[in-house]
Design a protein around this motif. Structure first.
Motif, PDB file in Angstrom:
ATOM      1  N   ARG A   1       0.815  -1.222   0.000  1.00 33.74           N
ATOM      2  CA  ARG A   1       0.000   0.000   0.000  1.00 33.74           C
ATOM      3  C   ARG A   1       0.840   1.260   0.000  1.00 33.74           C
ATOM      4  O   ARG A   1       0.382   2.334   0.386  1.00 33.74           O
ATOM      5  CB  ARG A   1      -0.987   0.039   1.187  1.00 33.74           C
ATOM      6  CG  ARG A   1      -1.712  -1.255   1.451  1.00 33.74           C
ATOM      7  CD  ARG A   1      -2.318  -1.847   0.208  1.00 33.74           C
ATOM      8  NE  ARG A   1      -3.534  -1.162  -0.232  1.00 33.74           N
ATOM      9  CZ  ARG A   1      -4.186  -1.453  -1.367  1.00 33.74           C
ATOM     10  NH1 ARG A   1      -3.707  -2.375  -2.182  1.00 33.74           N
ATOM     11  NH2 ARG A   1      -5.277  -0.792  -1.682  1.00 33.74           N
ATOM     12  N   ARG A   2       2.089   1.171  -0.442  1.00 36.81           N
ATOM     13  CA  ARG A   2       2.855   2.386  -0.670  1.00 36.81           C
ATOM     14  C   ARG A   2       2.347   3.031  -1.962  1.00 36.81           C
ATOM     15  O   ARG A   2       1.819   2.352  -2.859  1.00 36.81           O
ATOM     16  CB  ARG A   2       4.348   2.087  -0.768  1.00 36.81           C
ATOM     17  CG  ARG A   2       4.926   1.441   0.471  1.00 36.81           C
ATOM     18  CD  ARG A   2       6.424   1.246   0.337  1.00 36.81           C
ATOM     19  NE  ARG A   2       7.160   2.487   0.595  1.00 36.81           N
ATOM     20  CZ  ARG A   2       8.415   2.697   0.217  1.00 36.81           C
ATOM     21  NH1 ARG A   2       9.077   1.772  -0.470  1.00 36.81           N
ATOM     22  NH2 ARG A   2       9.015   3.835   0.503  1.00 36.81           N
ATOM     23  N   ILE A   3       2.505   4.338  -2.075  1.00 34.30           N
ATOM     24  CA  ILE A   3       1.911   5.104  -3.163  1.00 34.30           C
ATOM     25  C   ILE A   3       3.003   5.505  -4.141  1.00 34.30           C
ATOM     26  O   ILE A   3       3.923   6.252  -3.793  1.00 34.30           O
ATOM     27  CB  ILE A   3       1.210   6.365  -2.604  1.00 34.30           C
ATOM     28  CG1 ILE A   3       0.185   5.975  -1.530  1.00 34.30           C
ATOM     29  CG2 ILE A   3       0.551   7.153  -3.729  1.00 34.30           C
ATOM     30  CD1 ILE A   3      -0.285   7.146  -0.679  1.00 34.30           C
ATOM     31  N   VAL A   4       2.916   5.002  -5.363  1.00 32.52           N
ATOM     32  CA  VAL A   4       3.919   5.269  -6.391  1.00 32.52           C
ATOM     33  C   VAL A   4       3.376   6.327  -7.350  1.00 32.52           C
ATOM     34  O   VAL A   4       2.246   6.207  -7.837  1.00 32.52           O
ATOM     35  CB  VAL A   4       4.276   3.988  -7.169  1.00 32.52           C
ATOM     36  CG1 VAL A   4       5.396   4.265  -8.171  1.00 32.52           C
ATOM     37  CG2 VAL A   4       4.684   2.877  -6.214  1.00 32.52           C
ATOM     38  N   VAL A   5       4.178   7.359  -7.603  1.00 32.60           N
ATOM     39  CA  VAL A   5       3.764   8.470  -8.460  1.00 32.60           C
ATOM     40  C   VAL A   5       4.823   8.688  -9.534  1.00 32.60           C
ATOM     41  O   VAL A   5       6.021   8.715  -9.234  1.00 32.60           O
ATOM     42  CB  VAL A   5       3.586   9.768  -7.634  1.00 32.60           C
ATOM     43  CG1 VAL A   5       3.186  10.932  -8.552  1.00 32.60           C
ATOM     44  CG2 VAL A   5       2.532   9.575  -6.538  1.00 32.60           C
ATOM     45  N   SER A   6       4.380   8.829 -10.774  1.00 29.40           N
ATOM     46  CA  SER A   6       5.290   9.204 -11.859  1.00 29.40           C
ATOM     47  C   SER A   6       5.008  10.642 -12.262  1.00 29.40           C
ATOM     48  O   SER A   6       3.872  11.119 -12.180  1.00 29.40           O
ATOM     49  CB  SER A   6       5.145   8.272 -13.068  1.00 29.40           C
ATOM     50  OG  SER A   6       3.885   8.431 -13.700  1.00 29.40           O
TER      51      SER A   6
ATOM     52  N   ASP B   1       5.056   6.701   1.502  1.00 32.40           N
ATOM     53  CA  ASP B   1       4.470   5.770   2.459  1.00 32.40           C
ATOM     54  C   ASP B   1       3.019   6.122   2.775  1.00 32.40           C
ATOM     55  O   ASP B   1       2.225   5.243   3.134  1.00 32.40           O
ATOM     56  CB  ASP B   1       5.285   5.749   3.749  1.00 32.40           C
ATOM     57  CG  ASP B   1       6.627   5.033   3.578  1.00 32.40           C
ATOM     58  OD1 ASP B   1       6.692   4.110   2.750  1.00 32.40           O
ATOM     59  OD2 ASP B   1       7.589   5.414   4.268  1.00 32.40           O
ATOM     60  N   ALA B   2       2.672   7.402   2.654  1.00 29.16           N
ATOM     61  CA  ALA B   2       1.312   7.869   2.932  1.00 29.16           C
ATOM     62  C   ALA B   2       1.197   9.292   2.427  1.00 29.16           C
ATOM     63  O   ALA B   2       2.207   9.968   2.196  1.00 29.16           O
ATOM     64  CB  ALA B   2       1.017   7.809   4.437  1.00 29.16           C
ATOM     65  N   PRO B   3      -0.034   9.802   2.253  1.00 34.72           N
ATOM     66  CA  PRO B   3      -0.195  11.212   1.871  1.00 34.72           C
ATOM     67  C   PRO B   3       0.491  12.135   2.869  1.00 34.72           C
ATOM     68  O   PRO B   3       0.444  11.914   4.085  1.00 34.72           O
ATOM     69  CB  PRO B   3      -1.722  11.395   1.895  1.00 34.72           C
ATOM     70  CG  PRO B   3      -2.268  10.031   1.638  1.00 34.72           C
ATOM     71  CD  PRO B   3      -1.333   9.096   2.327  1.00 34.72           C
ATOM     72  N   GLY B   4       1.144  13.172   2.347  1.00 36.63           N
ATOM     73  CA  GLY B   4       1.806  14.138   3.199  1.00 36.63           C
ATOM     74  C   GLY B   4       3.199  13.754   3.651  1.00 36.63           C
ATOM     75  O   GLY B   4       3.878  14.544   4.322  1.00 36.63           O
ATOM     76  N   ARG B   5       3.660  12.551   3.297  1.00 39.61           N
ATOM     77  CA  ARG B   5       4.984  12.089   3.697  1.00 39.61           C
ATOM     78  C   ARG B   5       6.034  12.483   2.656  1.00 39.61           C
ATOM     79  O   ARG B   5       5.730  12.791   1.508  1.00 39.61           O
ATOM     80  CB  ARG B   5       4.982  10.580   3.874  1.00 39.61           C
ATOM     81  CG  ARG B   5       4.031  10.068   4.939  1.00 39.61           C
ATOM     82  CD  ARG B   5       4.526  10.363   6.343  1.00 39.61           C
ATOM     83  NE  ARG B   5       3.660   9.793   7.362  1.00 39.61           N
ATOM     84  CZ  ARG B   5       3.751   8.546   7.816  1.00 39.61           C
ATOM     85  NH1 ARG B   5       4.683   7.738   7.320  1.00 39.61           N
ATOM     86  NH2 ARG B   5       2.919   8.107   8.739  1.00 39.61           N
ATOM     87  N   THR B   6       7.299  12.414   3.090  1.00 34.58           N
ATOM     88  CA  THR B   6       8.425  12.655   2.193  1.00 34.58           C
ATOM     89  C   THR B   6       8.684  11.385   1.377  1.00 34.58           C
ATOM     90  O   THR B   6       8.740  10.293   1.944  1.00 34.58           O
ATOM     91  CB  THR B   6       9.682  13.028   3.001  1.00 34.58           C
ATOM     92  OG1 THR B   6       9.428  14.226   3.721  1.00 34.58           O
ATOM     93  CG2 THR B   6      10.872  13.241   2.089  1.00 34.58           C
ATOM     94  N   PRO B   7       8.835  11.495   0.053  1.00 33.54           N
ATOM     95  CA  PRO B   7       8.966  10.300  -0.780  1.00 33.54           C
ATOM     96  C   PRO B   7      10.398   9.775  -0.866  1.00 33.54           C
ATOM     97  O   PRO B   7      11.362  10.481  -0.565  1.00 33.54           O
ATOM     98  CB  PRO B   7       8.499  10.785  -2.146  1.00 33.54           C
ATOM     99  CG  PRO B   7       8.980  12.207  -2.182  1.00 33.54           C
ATOM    100  CD  PRO B   7       8.775  12.726  -0.777  1.00 33.54           C
TER     101      PRO B   7
END
Length: 307
Positions: free
Chosen positions: A114-119, A130-136
């Motif tokens: 459930r980690r969030i991957v963004v391109s 790791d979650a919304p608002g976190r440092t990637p």
């Protein structure tokens, strides 16, 4: 890809001229709603993941925001409302909010953990939160990909059942005229396969692995007056064109600017294609959430199927 206000007049015509031709393909339109919410900066939605059996969602905006919210349904599973409940700015690996030069987030996917991957498109990169608002965590560095168009780079990202991350560009082809698909292997991004490009004006907007382990590709075409949508499905374990299937092709103006795609299976075993539109923060467009269903129950994916 972000569209500027120069298209406003033609989009206004699109919103007042509903198509009369039903979509082609086996996918069946189930429902469509407009996303609402009392959160700031809602709009520009370019990526979508549906969770919790179709009741919750995560979405990203190409202006550098991440939203979470709720999907409401009737007794037959049709969408009745989509409500954004939270908004967080996307941060960079140093913990700073993204700038105009870096905020063009386009692709969204979730890992099995459930980690969030963004391109990101305009400066090609892939980050995982790791979650919304976190440092990637940055998964890419300069030079991982060939030179890509400024407004046509990493439009899509998808994670398979084994947790392998794949990305592909919006507007770049190989020398053979095919769509490259890159995946991270041992810290490197390699071209692991290619997809057939049909040279008909459609460009990739998002990719997602379905419960069957196949790769679903949302494509968009912008004509002089409106948008068209297409969804194709590929078995990456098959050679050549990967048993490509066209599941959906819409007439011009059937939907707005659909850019985000989530493919999931409901409690009845039906595969659902849930898509979200990028309204480009223009009042004449809509943050539309559209859902189609596919006939037949989807088998579970094998972790060993993708390359």
């Amino acid at each position: 890809m972000r569209l500027g206000p120069a298209v406003a007049l033609t989009l206004l015509l699109l919103t007042t001229c509903a198509p009369t031709t039903p979509p082609d393909g086996p996918a069946v339109l189930s429902s469509e709603v407009v996303m609402r919410g009392n959160v700031p900066n809602l709009g520009g939605l370019s990526g979508l993941e549906v969770t919790a059996g179709g009741t919750l969602f995560i979405a990203i905006s190409d202006r550098g925001y991440m939203f979470t919210g709720r999907l409401e349904r009737d007794d037959d599973g049709r969408l009745t409302a989509a409500r954004a409940l939270t908004m967080d700015p996307l941060l960079d690996p140093d913990g700073a909010p993204l700038t105009r030069k870096t905020f063009d987030a386009e692709g969204l996917s979730l890992t099995p953990e459930r980690r969030i991957v963004v391109s990101f498109e305009q400066l090609p990169r892939v980050w995982v939160y790791d979650a919304p608002g976190r440092t990637p965590e940055a998964l890419t560095q300069r030079g991982d990909f060939p030179p890509l168009p400024y407004n046509g780079a990493l439009e899509s990202v998808a994670v398979d059942a084994a947790g392998r991350i794949f990305t592909l560009p919006e507007d770049h082809l190989t020398e053979a005229g095919r769509i490259p698909v890159w995946s991270q292997r041992d810290g490197r991004w390699d071209e692991v396969t290619t997809l057939p490009a049909l040279d008909d004006g459609f460009l990739p907007a998002e990719a997602a692995f379905g419960p069957d382990g196949k790769l679903y590709l949302l494509e968009r075409a912008f004509t002089r007056l409106s948008f068209r949508t297409r969804v194709r499905r590929f078995d990456l374990s098959a050679p050549g064109d990967h048993d490509a299937e066209v599941l959906l092709t819409t007439a011009p103006g059937q939907h707005d600017n659909l850019e985000g795609l989530s493919v999931w299976r409901d409690g009845e075993g039906t595969t659902r294609l849930t898509m979200v539109a990028d309204d480009n923060y223009l009042w004449i467009q809509r943050s539309e959430v559209v859902e189609y269903t596919l006939p037949g129950a989807a088998p579970l994916a094998s972790k060993a199927k993708t390359p």
